[in-house]
Design an enzyme around this catalytic site. Structure first.
Site, PDB file in Angstrom:
ATOM      1  N   ARG A  12       1.118  -1.600   0.298  1.00 41.44           N
ATOM      2  CA  ARG A  12       0.258  -0.068   0.178  1.00 41.44           C
ATOM      3  C   ARG A  12       0.921   0.892   0.180  1.00 41.44           C
ATOM      4  NH1 ARG A  12      -4.672   1.372   4.457  1.00 41.44           N
ATOM      5  NH2 ARG A  12      -2.395   1.631   5.517  1.00 41.44           N
ATOM      6  N   THR A  59      -0.564   7.503  -0.807  1.00 39.34           N
ATOM      7  CA  THR A  59      -1.564   7.744  -1.874  1.00 39.34           C
ATOM      8  C   THR A  59      -3.346   6.392  -0.908  1.00 39.34           C
ATOM      9  OG1 THR A  59      -1.233   5.635  -3.208  1.00 39.34           O
ATOM     10  CG2 THR A  59      -0.819   8.249  -3.322  1.00 39.34           C
ATOM     11  N   ASP A  95       4.791  -6.250   9.564  1.00 40.45           N
ATOM     12  CA  ASP A  95       6.097  -5.682  10.351  1.00 40.45           C
ATOM     13  C   ASP A  95       6.218  -6.701  11.270  1.00 40.45           C
ATOM     14  OD1 ASP A  95       6.931  -3.753   8.506  1.00 40.45           O
ATOM     15  OD2 ASP A  95       5.917  -1.939   9.677  1.00 40.45           O
ATOM     16  N   ASP A 106       0.842  -2.636  12.441  1.00 42.08           N
ATOM     17  CA  ASP A 106       1.514  -3.161  11.117  1.00 42.08           C
ATOM     18  C   ASP A 106       1.685  -4.603  10.529  1.00 42.08           C
ATOM     19  OD1 ASP A 106       2.618  -1.568   7.923  1.00 42.08           O
ATOM     20  OD2 ASP A 106       2.736  -4.119   8.780  1.00 42.08           O
TER      21      ASP A 106
HETATM   22  O1  LIG Z   1      -7.395  -2.946   2.657  1.00 43.64           O
HETATM   23  P1  LIG Z   1      -5.878  -1.837   2.767  1.00 43.64           P
HETATM   24  O2  LIG Z   1      -6.230  -0.596   2.463  1.00 43.64           O
HETATM   25  O3  LIG Z   1      -5.664  -1.682   1.077  1.00 43.64           O
HETATM   26  O4  LIG Z   1      -4.675  -2.473   3.774  1.00 43.64           O
HETATM   27  C1  LIG Z   1      -4.956  -3.431   3.644  1.00 43.64           C
HETATM   28  C2  LIG Z   1      -3.021  -3.603   3.304  1.00 43.64           C
HETATM   29  O5  LIG Z   1      -2.275  -3.220   4.161  1.00 43.64           O
HETATM   30  C3  LIG Z   1      -1.212  -4.547   4.815  1.00 43.64           C
HETATM   31  O6  LIG Z   1      -0.742  -4.537   3.361  1.00 43.64           O
HETATM   32  P2  LIG Z   1       0.700  -3.435   3.984  1.00 43.64           P
HETATM   33  O7  LIG Z   1       1.009  -2.629   2.321  1.00 43.64           O
HETATM   34  O8  LIG Z   1       1.140  -3.210   5.242  1.00 43.64           O
HETATM   35  O9  LIG Z   1       2.376  -4.831   2.654  1.00 43.64           O
HETATM   36  P3  LIG Z   1       3.065  -5.730   3.913  1.00 43.64           P
HETATM   37  O10 LIG Z   1       2.464  -6.368   3.500  1.00 43.64           O
HETATM   38  O11 LIG Z   1       4.191  -5.857   2.577  1.00 43.64           O
HETATM   39  O12 LIG Z   1       3.438  -4.594   4.972  1.00 43.64           O
HETATM   40  C4  LIG Z   1      -1.961  -5.041   4.718  1.00 43.64           C
HETATM   41  O13 LIG Z   1      -1.246  -6.804   4.811  1.00 43.64           O
HETATM   42  C5  LIG Z   1      -2.783  -5.578   3.438  1.00 43.64           C
HETATM   43  O14 LIG Z   1      -2.534  -6.226   2.695  1.00 43.64           O
HETATM   44  O1  LIG Z   2      -3.974  -1.168  10.223  1.00 41.71           O
HETATM   45  C1  LIG Z   2      -3.217  -1.581   9.275  1.00 41.71           C
HETATM   46  C2  LIG Z   2      -3.727  -1.413   7.785  1.00 41.71           C
HETATM   47  C3  LIG Z   2      -3.446  -1.526   7.145  1.00 41.71           C
HETATM   48  N1  LIG Z   2      -2.148  -2.535   6.930  1.00 41.71           N
HETATM   49  C4  LIG Z   2      -1.665  -3.367   8.232  1.00 41.71           C
HETATM   50  O2  LIG Z   2      -0.616  -3.747   7.867  1.00 41.71           O
HETATM   51  N2  LIG Z   2      -2.359  -2.667   8.989  1.00 41.71           N
HETATM   52 MG   LIG Z   3       2.544  -3.886   5.662  1.00 40.58          MG
END
Ligand SMILES: O=P(O)(O)OC[C@H]1O[C@H](OP(=O)(O)OP(=O)(O)O)[C@H](O)[C@@H]1O
Ligand SMILES: O=c1cc[nH]c(=O)[nH]1
Ligand SMILES: [Mg+2]
Length: 209
Positions: A104, A108, A203, A200
């Site tokens: 994400r 944006t 993370d 997160d």
């Molecule tokens: O519903 P949304 O607003 O799209 O957010 C949710 C997304 O955000 C997180 O991923 P992230 O972008 O943090 O990537 P990661 O899993 O690599 O940390 C999570 O695991 C989802 O994929």
């Molecule tokens: O709360 C949140 C939202 C998006 N992605 C995450 O990992 N946590």
């Molecule tokens: Mg993430």
């Protein structure tokens, strides 16, 4: 119209509380996400059809039920979705696994695709998309869109925590996809994080912060 099912089972709620806690470290977080995915698989597969087969127990011949040739593909949204794969595979060991890489954009909040590798026969399979967090819904809606573009018809979305906004976005774009979640939280904050959420998920799973 697609449904949203919240798992209110005490074991699920207990483990969810543990992963929400900021004091839960990487090892426990990973183990709990794995266990939660396994527990949720129990409900996600409830509508699988069964058929009777003939077997012989040590006591007598019997007719007994087996799952009727259901083929499954698990599709984690990278990275955080990876944490849910093994828990499902423990119950559906023959499932194939496809990967969709999305992150994400922090400004944006829109999903950016960086990887996609799916099993060749995925069109013939029931797909379970997994991602612990459904926040704005952008990532899940995009992943479902990719899979539909590749001809996949039967899909379910399994997450651990959903925001009301995310559920709305996914169902506005894909009214045929059922959502299974352990909780629906209150709202998103100004950074698009679920409140109270768990922070997160990627993370916390991989120790990258
Ligand atoms: O519903 P949304 O607003 O799209 O957010 C949710 C997304 O955000 C997180 O991923 P992230 O972008 O943090 O990537 P990661 O899993 O690599 O940390 C999570 O695991 C989802 O994929
Ligand atoms: O709360 C949140 C939202 C998006 N992605 C995450 O990992 N946590
Ligand atoms: Mg993430």
């Amino acid at each position: 119209m697609a449904k949203v099912q919240v798992f209110d089972h005490p074991l699920v709620q207990h483990k969810l509380t543990m992963i929400r806690d900021e004091n839960t470290g990487v090892k426990s977080f990973r183990e709990l996400v794995d266990e939660l995915a396994m527990l949720m698989t129990y409900e996600v597969t409830r509508d699988f059809p069964t058929e009777e087969v003939d077997i012989t127990t040590p006591v007598a011949p019997a007719k007994a039920k087996v799952i009727a040739g259901k083929k499954v593909a698990i599709v984690p949204i990278l990275r955080a979705g990876l944490g849910m794969v093994n828990g499902i595979l423990r119950l559906i060991p023959a499932a194939k696994v496809g990967h969709i890489g999305l992150y994400r954009d922090p400004e944006t909040l829109l999903p950016v695709e960086y990887y996609c590798k799916l099993p060749n026969d995925i069109q013939e399979r029931d797909v379970i998309i997994v991602d612990p967090m459904l926040a704005t819904g952008g990532s899940a809606a995009a992943a479902i869109g990719f899979l539909k573009d590749r001809g996949i018809k039967s899909m379910k979305l399994m997450c651990l925590i959903a925001a009301p906004e995310g559920i709305r976005v996914v169902h506005q774009a894909h009214e045929d996809v059922d959502i299974f979640t352990a909780a629906i939280d209150d709202h998103l904050n100004e950074h698009g994080y679920i409140v109270p959420g768990l922070g997160d998920a990627g993370d916390r799973l991989f120790g990258t912060k």
